[in-house]
Design an enzyme around this catalytic site. Structure first.
Site, PDB file in Angstrom:
ATOM      1  N   SER A   1     -91.952  15.493  33.096  1.00  0.00           N
ATOM      2  CA  SER A   1     -90.839  15.371  33.981  1.00  0.00           C
ATOM      3  C   SER A   1     -89.592  16.271  33.618  1.00  0.00           C
ATOM      4  CB  SER A   1     -90.405  14.215  34.290  1.00  0.00           C
ATOM      5  OG  SER A   1     -90.487  13.487  33.199  1.00  0.00           O
TER       6      SER A   1
ATOM      7  N   GLU B   1     -85.247  16.488  33.421  1.00  0.00           N
ATOM      8  CA  GLU B   1     -83.960  16.060  34.092  1.00  0.00           C
ATOM      9  C   GLU B   1     -82.764  17.090  34.254  1.00  0.00           C
ATOM     10  OE1 GLU B   1     -82.919  12.283  32.042  1.00  0.00           O
ATOM     11  OE2 GLU B   1     -81.056  13.147  31.564  1.00  0.00           O
TER      12      GLU B   1
ATOM     13  N   GLY C   1     -75.471   2.459  31.682  1.00  0.00           N
ATOM     14  CA  GLY C   1     -74.592   3.320  31.876  1.00  0.00           C
ATOM     15  C   GLY C   1     -73.298   3.178  30.880  1.00  0.00           C
ATOM     16  N   ASP C   2     -72.438   4.010  31.202  1.00  0.00           N
ATOM     17  CA  ASP C   2     -71.250   3.991  30.333  1.00  0.00           C
ATOM     18  C   ASP C   2     -69.923   3.795  31.203  1.00  0.00           C
ATOM     19  OD1 ASP C   2     -72.525   5.093  28.135  1.00  0.00           O
ATOM     20  OD2 ASP C   2     -72.307   7.276  29.048  1.00  0.00           O
TER      21      ASP C   2
ATOM     22  N   TYR D   1     -84.721   3.507  22.963  1.00  0.00           N
ATOM     23  CA  TYR D   1     -83.936   4.261  21.923  1.00  0.00           C
ATOM     24  C   TYR D   1     -84.955   4.314  20.838  1.00  0.00           C
ATOM     25  CZ  TYR D   1     -80.348   4.364  25.440  1.00  0.00           C
ATOM     26  OH  TYR D   1     -79.774   4.417  26.725  1.00  0.00           O
TER      27      TYR D   1
ATOM     28  N   HIS E   1     -80.267   2.057  19.943  1.00  0.00           N
ATOM     29  CA  HIS E   1     -78.965   2.278  20.660  1.00  0.00           C
ATOM     30  C   HIS E   1     -77.727   2.355  19.993  1.00  0.00           C
ATOM     31  CE1 HIS E   1     -76.021   1.717  23.864  1.00  0.00           C
ATOM     32  NE2 HIS E   1     -76.781   2.111  24.862  1.00  0.00           N
TER      33      HIS E   1
ATOM     34  N   GLN F   1     -72.857  22.505  20.178  1.00  0.00           N
ATOM     35  CA  GLN F   1     -72.927  21.737  21.676  1.00  0.00           C
ATOM     36  C   GLN F   1     -73.939  20.386  21.138  1.00  0.00           C
ATOM     37  OE1 GLN F   1     -74.827  23.652  24.841  1.00  0.00           O
ATOM     38  NE2 GLN F   1     -73.737  22.671  26.286  1.00  0.00           N
TER      39      GLN F   1
ATOM     40  N   PHE G   1     -73.180  16.453  20.980  1.00  0.00           N
ATOM     41  CA  PHE G   1     -74.136  15.590  21.967  1.00  0.00           C
ATOM     42  C   PHE G   1     -74.581  14.371  21.379  1.00  0.00           C
ATOM     43  CE2 PHE G   1     -76.906  15.635  25.781  1.00  0.00           C
ATOM     44  CZ  PHE G   1     -75.803  15.672  26.761  1.00  0.00           C
TER      45      PHE G   1
ATOM     46  N   HIS H   1     -90.715  14.063  28.699  1.00  0.00           N
ATOM     47  CA  HIS H   1     -89.273  14.143  29.762  1.00  0.00           C
ATOM     48  C   HIS H   1     -88.651  15.200  29.113  1.00  0.00           C
ATOM     49  CE1 HIS H   1     -86.736  12.842  32.693  1.00  0.00           C
ATOM     50  NE2 HIS H   1     -85.759  12.857  31.816  1.00  0.00           N
TER      51      HIS H   1
END
Length: 276
Positions: free
Chosen positions: A7, A9, A99-100, A136, A140, A203, A207, A257
């Site tokens: 897959s 994203e 989510g954040d 994770y 996490h 970058q 990230f 993914h």
């Protein structure tokens, strides 16, 4: 062994040019016949309409779309509304995340954790949706400990997740260890590794620091030697990630993914190199 799933994203584009570029990217990647394209959802639902629009386009083009749905900063009512909207569009696949919090807000809303979101989706929609959750392998960034993080992961699975996609990583051993430990807790869903092609070191470093993905010291040092030479970074990065994917698949990973950053080139080249 069940069929492997591959897959890609995307993130929802902000501009008309971005949308046009994403259409071209999607058309190119669709030729590889992935199981689905997932589409991210900004902090606190900030990209909600753009996520929906991107997902609609993917579905209309004949591919399967799996929108991300993050619950932090949300209420049961607005999550219910989004679920109904997706059902009406014939979407049957979701990536359910905590989510954040968007910066500057303190209100977490009615959900604190992803397992609460998964339970709510199941309660509202039964088995309409195939639900992916996050995993994770390197813990996490906000987890108190390895044990805590695994327990959190198991809660999401027990709440009704069908499969998991991991945060990207560059250490295959971390993935294999995570899967072994999850299996020892009775988790039996597929745990698909997330793959980040290496294109721009600055970058990537920024990230990775933000999301808690470890860039091994040898890899950082090697990438630093290339300075601004992007073609060399990409060529070296391609070798590293190809090796990693080969090792993951040989070790039994149930698919891959790809985090595309809305570009087709790096993922397509990896795909060809892996002979998929």
């Amino acid at each position: 062994m069940s069929e492997r799933t591959f897959s890609f994203e995307f993130f929802p584009p902000k501009t008309a040019e971005g949308a046009e570029k994403l259409r071209a990217t999607r058309a190119q990647l669709a030729q590889l016949k992935p199981k689905f394209f997932s589409v991210t959802f900004g902090a606190g639902g900030s990209t909600r309409d753009r996520t929906l629009e991107t997902v609609r386009e993917i579905q209309a083009s004949g591919s399967e779309a799996a929108p991300h749905l993050s619950c932090i900063g949300s209420t049961e009512d607005n999550i219910r509304e989004i679920l109904n909207e997706y059902k009406s569009q014939g979407i049957r696949h979701l990536v359910a995340l905590r989510g954040d919090l968007p910066s500057g807000t303190m209100d977490a809303g009615e959900f604190n954790y992803a397992n609460e979101l998964v339970s709510f989706i199941r309660k509202e929609t039964g088995d309409w949706f195939e639900i992916e959750v996050a995993a994770y392998p390197e813990i996490h960034p906000q987890a108190r400990s390895w044990t805590d993080d695994l327990a959190n992961f198991k809660r999401k699975v027990d709440a009704g997740a069908d499969s998991a996609i991991t945060q990207y990583f560059f250490n295959a051993d971390a993935y294999f260890r995570f899967v072994d430990e999850a299996r020892s807790l009775g988790v039996d869903i597929p745990i698909v590794p997330g793959i980040m092609p290496i294109g721009n070191y600055v970058q990537l470093a920024r990230f990775s620091d933000a999301c808690g993905a470890e860039i091994p010291r040898w890899l950082r040092k090697k990438l630093e030697t290339y300075g601004d030479d992007l073609p060399s970074i990409r060529a070296f990065g391609l070798d590293v990630i190809t090796d990693q994917c080969e090792r993951l698949l040989a070790g039994g990973a149930p698919g891959l993914h790809f985090y595309t950053m809305n570009q087709a080139g790096p993922s397509t080249t990896l795909w060809q190199r892996l002979g998929l």
